[in-house]
Every structure is written in C-alpha cells, then in structure tokens.
Design a protein around this motif. Structure first.
Motif, PDB file in Angstrom:
ATOM      1  N   GLN A 109     -64.384   2.266  41.646  1.00  0.00           N
ATOM      2  CA  GLN A 109     -64.736   3.174  42.736  1.00  0.00           C
ATOM      3  C   GLN A 109     -64.575   4.650  42.381  1.00  0.00           C
ATOM      4  O   GLN A 109     -65.006   5.525  43.126  1.00  0.00           O
ATOM      5  CB  GLN A 109     -63.872   2.872  43.964  1.00  0.00           C
ATOM      6  CG  GLN A 109     -64.031   1.463  44.497  1.00  0.00           C
ATOM      7  CD  GLN A 109     -63.163   1.231  45.712  1.00  0.00           C
ATOM      8  OE1 GLN A 109     -63.322   1.889  46.736  1.00  0.00           O
ATOM      9  NE2 GLN A 109     -62.222   0.305  45.605  1.00  0.00           N
ATOM     10  N   ASP A 142     -60.895  -0.200  40.601  1.00  0.00           N
ATOM     11  CA  ASP A 142     -61.909  -1.198  40.987  1.00  0.00           C
ATOM     12  C   ASP A 142     -63.324  -0.645  40.907  1.00  0.00           C
ATOM     13  O   ASP A 142     -64.204  -1.020  41.696  1.00  0.00           O
ATOM     14  CB  ASP A 142     -61.642  -1.729  42.403  1.00  0.00           C
ATOM     15  CG  ASP A 142     -60.344  -2.518  42.497  1.00  0.00           C
ATOM     16  OD1 ASP A 142     -59.862  -2.985  41.441  1.00  0.00           O
ATOM     17  OD2 ASP A 142     -59.814  -2.658  43.610  1.00  0.00           O
ATOM     18  N   ALA A 147     -59.007   4.531  47.794  1.00  0.00           N
ATOM     19  CA  ALA A 147     -59.355   5.064  46.476  1.00  0.00           C
ATOM     20  C   ALA A 147     -59.497   6.584  46.536  1.00  0.00           C
ATOM     21  O   ALA A 147     -59.072   7.297  45.610  1.00  0.00           O
ATOM     22  CB  ALA A 147     -60.639   4.421  45.973  1.00  0.00           C
TER      23      ALA A 147
END
Length: 276
Positions: free
Chosen positions: A17, A15, A180
């Motif tokens: 990140q 995403d 993450a």
C-alpha cells in the motif's frame, strides 16, 4: 579510493500500500558541496534539497524529461535551485554558499516538471517550516495530493565537512488504507535514526521488503565551452566586442556547477569571425 556511487532504491511495503524509496546521496552531495565550497549549514541544507530532488527525478519516465526544484526565500542562505533529469543526473546551487549557520526564512517551494508532453507542470507552496522535510511533505500533500512521510539526513563532522547524506520517502498509494497512511508518518523518527547511522539498506529490512529496483544518481552539469560560445554569439558582435574592449575578455559563469569559461579578446574575435 573512489567513493561509492549514490543510489536511489525502491520497494513496495506495508502490504503493497506504500511506496518506499531510500537514497544514499553521500557522493552526490559531496560533489555538489565541493563544486561550491560549501560546509556547515549551507551544505546540510543543500544536501537535503538535492536528495529530495533526486527522489523527484525518480518520477520521470523518460531520459529527456527534466525537473527544477526552487526555494525562493528571504533567509540567510538565499535562494536554492536544483535541476535534474530522467537519468538521475542533478546539478544545483545555493545562493549564499559561504553561510555556515542561518535560517531558511520565508518564501516559496516550487517544483517544475517537464515531461515532454507540452506545457511543463508547476506546483508552488509556501515554505512552512525551517525543516526541509516538512516543506517537501507539505508540497506532496498540497500540490501532488500524495501523503508522504519524509526523513532526510546530512551528517557533518565537527568542522562542517560531510560524512554521509541520504533520505527515505514513504508515500501512500491511492488505495492505501487509513492504518497505512498513519504509518508513513509514525515511522519518520526511526527512519531518521537509521539514515543518520548510515543504515540505508537496513530500512528495507525493517519493513521486510525486497528491493524492486536500484538506480545510480550523480552530480552532473550540462554546461560546456560550446554552450558558452553560443551565449557570446547571442550577444551580437557589437556588444561582444565592446565588452572585450572594456574588460579584456568575456567570462561566462555557470551558477549550477560554479564553473567559469573565460574567452580572451583574440578568441572572441575568432568565434565571431567564424560565424559571420
């Protein structure tokens, strides 16, 4: 057939990140090993340090910026040094290149960045493991405050000759969420297996990522006969003449690419006379 070039490829994953970098450094490590006559353990260690330095060179924003990675150790392989620039041109050496099997030992890992903005930035951490990946992960965490999951791979055949080399770096961006940040470390085993199998591009598929950029990297040393001549001139005429008288010639050795520049007594005399 000419060997495929080495590359550094990047993408954003998880995403957006986490930054993912994958390096295929087979050609880079092969050339470095050839220059120094390395095989076995020395080649494996040098290849991993060279790959990590290649990743760090990718941080440099300008072509004339540079960095040096140094491992000062009391182990069997001795000290290791790799330098590179913003063009991803690298060079380096391992002190005991003939060592086939040994320990890294205790010492320090240092990275010096010269970004052309005044004083270079230097970060130094203790060596915490026999595993190169762990030492660089510790450097990123402690000196750069950038949590980084690292997988490095140097695959050798039964004779200690290089088959392939590469690395993968998952680095959390400052705004990355906890899940993450945990992912970058839990993925290391899978990354290592893909690297060992030569599946460099498959790593991006695993994360559903499209490549953001790909750059070439190579082994290249900036030494030359002209620079060797400058070193002779810096010795001063008297010292250069005395050395020629004693040895019959002057030899200038470059540790980084294992090249010797030899100057006969007559040539040294001509160099000195031209600059009087």
């Amino acid at each position: 057939m000419q060997e495929k070039i080495s590359t550094l490829s990047r993408a954003l994953v998880l995403d957006g990140q986490v930054s993912l970098a994958v390096l295929d450094t087979t050609a880079l490590v092969r050339e470095g090993g050839r220059r120094h006559g390395m095989r076995g353990g020395a080649l494996a260690l040098f290849g991993k340090v060279l790959t990590a330095a290649g990743y760090l060179c990718g941080w440099l924003k300008k072509e004339d910026c540079s960095l040096t990675v140094s491992l000062d150790t009391d182990g069997d392989y001795g000290n290791i040094s790799v330098s590179g620039d913003g063009n991803l041109c690298l060079r380096g050496y391992l002190q005991n290149a003939e060592c086939r099997n040994g320990r890294l030992g205790n010492g320090t890992l240092s990275v010096i960045f010269d970004r052309g903005e005044g004083l270079p930035f230097a970060g130094t951490v203790p060596i915490v493991s026999e595993e190169t990946e762990e030492n660089f992960a510790y450097y990123f965490s402690e000196s750069e405050q950038r949590p980084t999951g690292i997988a490095l791979s140097v695959v050798l055949d039964g004779d200690g000759t290089l088959l392939r080399a590469g690395g993968a770096f998952l680095q959390a961006l400052p705004f990355a969420k906890t899940w993450a940040r945990e992912k970058i470390f839990s993925e290391r085993a899978r990354l290592k297996k893909l690297l060992d199998d030569g599946g460099y591009q498959e790593i991006f598929s695993c994360f559903g990522a499209e490549l953001k950029e790909t750059r070439e990297t190579r082994f290249f040393c900036r030494c030359s006969e002209e620079k060797a001549e400058s070193l002779i001139l810096s010795m001063g005429k008297k010292e250069a003449e005395n050395l020629c008288e004693e040895l019959g010639e002057i030899s200038v050795h470059c540790d980084y690419c294992n090249t010797d520049y030899r100057f006969s007594r007559e040539r040294v005399k001509n160099i000195l006379n031209q600059h009087e």
